[in-house]
Design an enzyme around this catalytic site. Structure first.
Site, PDB file in Angstrom:
ATOM      1  CE1 TYR A  84     -30.815  -7.954 -34.538  1.00 36.12           C
ATOM      2  CE2 TYR A  84     -31.165  -6.772 -32.478  1.00 36.12           C
ATOM      3  CZ  TYR A  84     -30.580  -6.856 -33.727  1.00 36.12           C
ATOM      4  OH  TYR A  84     -29.751  -5.841 -34.169  1.00 36.12           O
ATOM      5  CG  ASN A  96     -25.784  -5.700 -49.791  1.00 36.14           C
ATOM      6  OD1 ASN A  96     -25.673  -5.929 -48.593  1.00 36.14           O
ATOM      7  ND2 ASN A  96     -26.769  -6.175 -50.513  1.00 36.14           N
ATOM      8  N   GLY A 126     -22.278  -8.022 -45.061  1.00 34.27           N
ATOM      9  CA  GLY A 126     -23.435  -7.136 -45.153  1.00 34.27           C
ATOM     10  C   GLY A 126     -23.025  -5.741 -45.569  1.00 34.27           C
ATOM     11  CB  ILE A 167     -24.529   0.006 -40.199  1.00 37.90           C
ATOM     12  CG1 ILE A 167     -25.782   0.561 -39.506  1.00 37.90           C
ATOM     13  CG2 ILE A 167     -23.286   0.370 -39.404  1.00 37.90           C
ATOM     14  CD1 ILE A 167     -26.158  -0.156 -38.218  1.00 37.90           C
ATOM     15  N   GLY A 168     -23.241  -1.234 -42.829  1.00 35.08           N
ATOM     16  CA  GLY A 168     -22.083  -1.833 -43.487  1.00 35.08           C
ATOM     17  C   GLY A 168     -21.675  -1.051 -44.728  1.00 35.08           C
TER      18      GLY A 168
HETATM   19  N1  LIG Z   1     -30.232  -0.479 -37.614  1.00 34.47           N
HETATM   20  C1  LIG Z   1     -30.222  -0.529 -36.298  1.00 34.47           C
HETATM   21  O1  LIG Z   1     -30.959   0.192 -35.618  1.00 34.47           O
HETATM   22  C2  LIG Z   1     -29.277  -1.489 -35.595  1.00 34.47           C
HETATM   23  C3  LIG Z   1     -29.199  -1.431 -34.186  1.00 34.47           C
HETATM   24  C4  LIG Z   1     -28.321  -2.301 -33.533  1.00 34.47           C
HETATM   25  C5  LIG Z   1     -27.558  -3.207 -34.266  1.00 34.47           C
HETATM   26  N2  LIG Z   1     -27.671  -3.241 -35.631  1.00 34.47           N
HETATM   27  C6  LIG Z   1     -26.864  -4.217 -36.367  1.00 34.47           C
HETATM   28  O2  LIG Z   1     -26.166  -3.593 -37.418  1.00 34.47           O
HETATM   29  C7  LIG Z   1     -25.850  -4.565 -38.414  1.00 34.47           C
HETATM   30  C8  LIG Z   1     -26.120  -4.004 -39.796  1.00 34.47           C
HETATM   31  O3  LIG Z   1     -27.523  -3.852 -39.960  1.00 34.47           O
HETATM   32  P1  LIG Z   1     -28.216  -2.625 -40.723  1.00 34.47           P
HETATM   33  O4  LIG Z   1     -29.018  -1.892 -39.714  1.00 34.47           O
HETATM   34  O5  LIG Z   1     -27.230  -1.900 -41.535  1.00 34.47           O
HETATM   35  O6  LIG Z   1     -29.290  -3.427 -41.619  1.00 34.47           O
HETATM   36  P2  LIG Z   1     -29.406  -3.682 -43.197  1.00 34.47           P
HETATM   37  O7  LIG Z   1     -29.404  -2.395 -43.925  1.00 34.47           O
HETATM   38  O8  LIG Z   1     -30.583  -4.584 -43.326  1.00 34.47           O
HETATM   39  O9  LIG Z   1     -28.065  -4.448 -43.518  1.00 34.47           O
HETATM   40  C9  LIG Z   1     -27.888  -5.788 -43.149  1.00 34.47           C
HETATM   41  C10 LIG Z   1     -26.880  -6.426 -44.076  1.00 34.47           C
HETATM   42  O10 LIG Z   1     -26.753  -7.808 -43.738  1.00 34.47           O
HETATM   43  C11 LIG Z   1     -26.858  -8.567 -44.932  1.00 34.47           C
HETATM   44  N3  LIG Z   1     -27.390  -9.911 -44.699  1.00 34.47           N
HETATM   45  C12 LIG Z   1     -28.570 -10.260 -44.150  1.00 34.47           C
HETATM   46  N4  LIG Z   1     -28.721 -11.590 -44.144  1.00 34.47           N
HETATM   47  C13 LIG Z   1     -27.594 -12.114 -44.707  1.00 34.47           C
HETATM   48  C14 LIG Z   1     -27.151 -13.423 -44.985  1.00 34.47           C
HETATM   49  N5  LIG Z   1     -27.881 -14.510 -44.669  1.00 34.47           N
HETATM   50  N6  LIG Z   1     -25.951 -13.587 -45.574  1.00 34.47           N
HETATM   51  C15 LIG Z   1     -25.208 -12.509 -45.910  1.00 34.47           C
HETATM   52  N7  LIG Z   1     -25.575 -11.237 -45.662  1.00 34.47           N
HETATM   53  C16 LIG Z   1     -26.763 -11.035 -45.077  1.00 34.47           C
HETATM   54  C17 LIG Z   1     -27.814  -7.768 -45.785  1.00 34.47           C
HETATM   55  O11 LIG Z   1     -27.689  -8.154 -47.132  1.00 34.47           O
HETATM   56  P3  LIG Z   1     -29.021  -8.118 -48.064  1.00 34.47           P
HETATM   57  O12 LIG Z   1     -29.477  -6.703 -48.066  1.00 34.47           O
HETATM   58  O13 LIG Z   1     -28.518  -8.616 -49.382  1.00 34.47           O
HETATM   59  O14 LIG Z   1     -30.004  -9.036 -47.404  1.00 34.47           O
HETATM   60  C18 LIG Z   1     -27.320  -6.361 -45.534  1.00 34.47           C
HETATM   61  O15 LIG Z   1     -26.203  -6.057 -46.316  1.00 34.47           O
HETATM   62  C19 LIG Z   1     -26.686  -5.807 -38.065  1.00 34.47           C
HETATM   63  O16 LIG Z   1     -25.847  -6.766 -37.451  1.00 34.47           O
HETATM   64  C20 LIG Z   1     -27.685  -5.280 -37.055  1.00 34.47           C
HETATM   65  O17 LIG Z   1     -28.128  -6.280 -36.177  1.00 34.47           O
HETATM   66  C21 LIG Z   1     -28.510  -2.390 -36.308  1.00 34.47           C
END
Ligand SMILES: NC(=O)c1ccc[n+]([C@@H]2O[C@H](COP(=O)([O-])OP(=O)(O)OC[C@H]3O[C@@H](n4cnc5c(N)ncnc54)[C@H](OP(=O)(O)O)[C@@H]3O)[C@@H](O)[C@H]2O)c1
Ligand SMILES: *[C@@H]1O[C@H](CO)[C@@H](O)[C@H](O)[C@H]1NC(C)=O
Length: 277
Positions: A152, A44, A42, A47-48
């Site tokens: 979740y 792209n 993730g 946070i990643g």
């Molecule tokens: N944001 C928050 O408030 C928060 C809080 C607690 C924990 N987290 C955790 O932080 C992590 C990163 O999330 P984020 O907030 O940065 O969200 P995000 O911007 O939506 O990023 C999620 C990433 O996961 C990838 N992904 C989703 N489904 C996938 C799949 N089936 N196969 C491969 N890649 C996939 C997405 O790729 P695509 O864009 O191509 O779908 C994207 O790169 C997650 O594990 C989330 O649960 C976030």
């Protein structure tokens, strides 16, 4: 007149202090990872992506990579419409947990080749909101669906338990594994969550979100810290760049072991040889 000036200064300072407070911990490690490979799922978005940029700033751009230094299991979804994947698994559990469980085992041999390797599982405080009953029910019967929040929470509790059990299996190796809570971060993860995906509702909340919610760069700090800190404790949970205790369920060794074995049962067809674990 002076009342307005004083008032503005007070309101401004309080707002600034609140923004700073909710921005959370900052990683002060100066460690560089020149020439080392970090695999981020993730990467792209959100946070990643912020983590990848922060790490790239700490490399001399030497392209002769020699070993995998770290695996960051970061990809994740939240509030996804309920569906079973092609593989027949509940989509949130598969994306956030099962996929990372398999990937991690496949990369273990490469990680073990590195001098010091780390695995980071990106979890969430949502792991505290579910119980063992939900955890096992959803995992055993993948079509079991209670709510988006349960789906979740279960996937994140699963990751914290995995962190604990895997750390034991890797105790006499060079690989450490920890779980990380990034905090509340402004990213695409909320794209399916009605209160935030609706532009009007979002607009109403915007001023508050500016104060309460972290930017992706701020959200990447605890991941960065857990990757770069010289503290090599393993099987732990990081939040705001500090080690904290996860929920009592997530800290329970017996549940962690049972759940690891249950995951192997559910993923039996992916683990044909015992040696992979
Ligand atoms: N944001 C928050 O408030 C928060 C809080 C607690 C924990 N987290 C955790 O932080 C992590 C990163 O999330 P984020 O907030 O940065 O969200 P995000 O911007 O939506 O990023 C999620 C990433 O996961 C990838 N992904 C989703 N489904 C996938 C799949 N089936 N196969 C491969 N890649 C996939 C997405 O790729 P695509 O864009 O191509 O779908 C994207 O790169 C997650 O594990 C989330 O649960 C976030
Ligand atoms: C890591 O930090 C924790 C908390 O500050 C401390 O208790 C522990 O001893 C440290 N562990 C190692 C291996 O440095």
């Amino acid at each position: 007149m002076w009342k307005y000036v004083a008032g503005t200064i007070v309101v401004g300072s309080v707002t600034y202090a609140l923004i700073k407070y909710f921005a959370g911990g900052v990683c002060h490690c100066t460690t560089r990872l020149d020439g080392l490979v970090v695999v981020i799922t993730g990467g792209n978005s959100g946070i990643g992506q912020a983590l990848a940029l922060e790490l790239a700033q700490r490399d001399s751009l030497n392209n002769e990579f020699s070993e995998i230094y770290a695996l960051v299991n970061n990809a994740g979804i939240f509030y996804h419409p309920q569906v079973l994947t092609q593989d027949g698994y509940e989509i949130t559990l598969q994306t956030n947990y099962l996929g990372h469980f398999i990937l991690t085992h496949h990369l273990l041999n490469l990680l073990k080749k590195s001098v010091h390797a780390r695995i980071i599982n990106v979890a969430s405080e949502a792991h505290r909101n579910v119980n063992v009953y939900d955890l096992k029910a959803v995992t055993k019967c993948q079509s079991e669906f209670r709510s988006h929040f349960v789906a979740y929470g279960v996937s994140k509790l699963a990751l914290v338990l995995f962190t604990k059990e895997l750390s034991k299996k890797l105790l006499n190796t060079n690989v450490i594994v920890n779980a990380v809570n990034p905090g509340n971060v402004e990213t695409n993860i909320y794209r399916n969550f009605p209160p935030l995906s609706n532009p009007w509702l979002y607009a109403i909340q915007w001023p508050l979100r500016c104060i309460l919610i972290k930017s992706p760069r701020q959200g990447a700090q605890t991941l960065l810290h857990s990757l770069l800190t010289s503290n090599r404790s393993t099987g732990q949970y990081y939040s705001d760049c500090k080690l904290v205790l996860p929920s009592p369920i997530a800290a329970n060794d017996k549940i962690a072991k049972e759940y690891y074995d249950l995951t192997l049962e559910v993923l039996a067809e992916w683990f044909t040889t015992e040696s992979e674990c």
